[in-house]
Enzyme design. Structure first.
Site, mmCIF file in Angstrom:
data_model
loop_
_atom_site.group_PDB
_atom_site.id
_atom_site.type_symbol
_atom_site.label_atom_id
_atom_site.label_comp_id
_atom_site.label_asym_id
_atom_site.label_seq_id
_atom_site.Cartn_x
_atom_site.Cartn_y
_atom_site.Cartn_z
ATOM 1 C CD GLU A 134 -2.280 -14.056 -8.810
ATOM 2 O OE1 GLU A 134 -1.439 -13.274 -8.363
ATOM 3 O OE2 GLU A 134 -3.382 -13.716 -9.267
ATOM 4 C CG ASN B 283 -11.540 -3.180 -6.757
ATOM 5 O OD1 ASN B 283 -11.635 -2.694 -7.872
ATOM 6 N ND2 ASN B 283 -10.845 -4.244 -6.503
ATOM 7 C CE1 TYR C 265 -3.958 -2.109 0.546
ATOM 8 C CE2 TYR C 265 -2.520 -3.318 2.040
ATOM 9 C CZ TYR C 265 -3.680 -3.241 1.300
ATOM 10 O OH TYR C 265 -4.568 -4.278 1.319
ATOM 11 C CB CYS D 79 -7.628 -5.112 -4.707
ATOM 12 S SG CYS D 79 -9.019 -6.248 -4.728
ATOM 13 C CG HIS D 80 -5.668 -10.838 -5.473
ATOM 14 N ND1 HIS D 80 -6.476 -10.463 -6.534
ATOM 15 C CD2 HIS D 80 -4.694 -11.623 -5.992
ATOM 16 C CE1 HIS D 80 -5.989 -11.025 -7.637
ATOM 17 N NE2 HIS D 80 -4.914 -11.718 -7.354
#
Length: 100
Positions: free
Chosen positions: A82, A45, A22, A53-54
Site C-alpha cells: 500500500e 473484527n 491502537y 485492521c492491518h
DNA sequence: CAATTGACGTAGT
DNA sequence: CACTACGCCAATT
C-alpha cells in the site's frame, strides 16, 4: 455510539498507504487508555472487508497480533504494497502515521 | 457473575 | 536499547 463502534468507524477512515496506532484510535474513540481494548476489538473484527485492521500498529510502529493467515509477515507485505514506509520490521510512523 | 487473557501504553530501572 | 511493573478496556471462559 458505543466505544467499539467509534473504533470501527475511525479505522474505516484510515486511508490506503497510511497507518494509525491502537493508542491513537483509543484516544479518538474517547478512551485514551483503551488501546488494549482496541486490539481486542480487532480480534473480534466483525467485517474484515470494511475494517482494514492491518493499518493499525503499536505506538512504536511495531506490527503485533493479526490472527489472519500469514500473521505479521502477511500484514507487513500488505502495508508495503500500500506504500507504507518501513524501517526493518517497524513502520516509520513519522511518515506513514495519519496523525503526526 | 467473577476471573483470565491479550492485536497496548507509559514510566521507571 | 531491554526488561519490569502497573493501569486500562473489552471479550472469553
Amino acid at each position: 455510539m458505543d466505544f467499539k463502534n467509534k473504533v470501527y468507524s475511525i479505522i474505516e477512515r484510515v486511508p490506503k498507504g497510511k497507518v494509525t496506532t491502537y493508542g491513537q484510535v483509543a484516544r479518538l474513540a474517547g478512551n485514551s487508555k483503551a488501546a488494549r481494548a482496541v486490539g481486542a476489538l480487532m480480534k473480534n473484527n466483525p467485517d474484515t472487508k470494511r475494517i482494514p485492521c492491518h493499518r493499525v500498529v503499536s505506538s512504536k510502529g511495531k506490527l503485533t497480533g493479526f490472527s489472519a493467515k500469514g500473521g505479521i509477515e502477511k500484514k507487513k507485505e500488505m502495508l508495503l504494497d500500500e506504500g507504507v514506509n518501513f524501517v526493518g520490521d517497524i513502520v516509520d510512523l513519522s511518515r506513514s502515521q495519519i496523525i503526526k
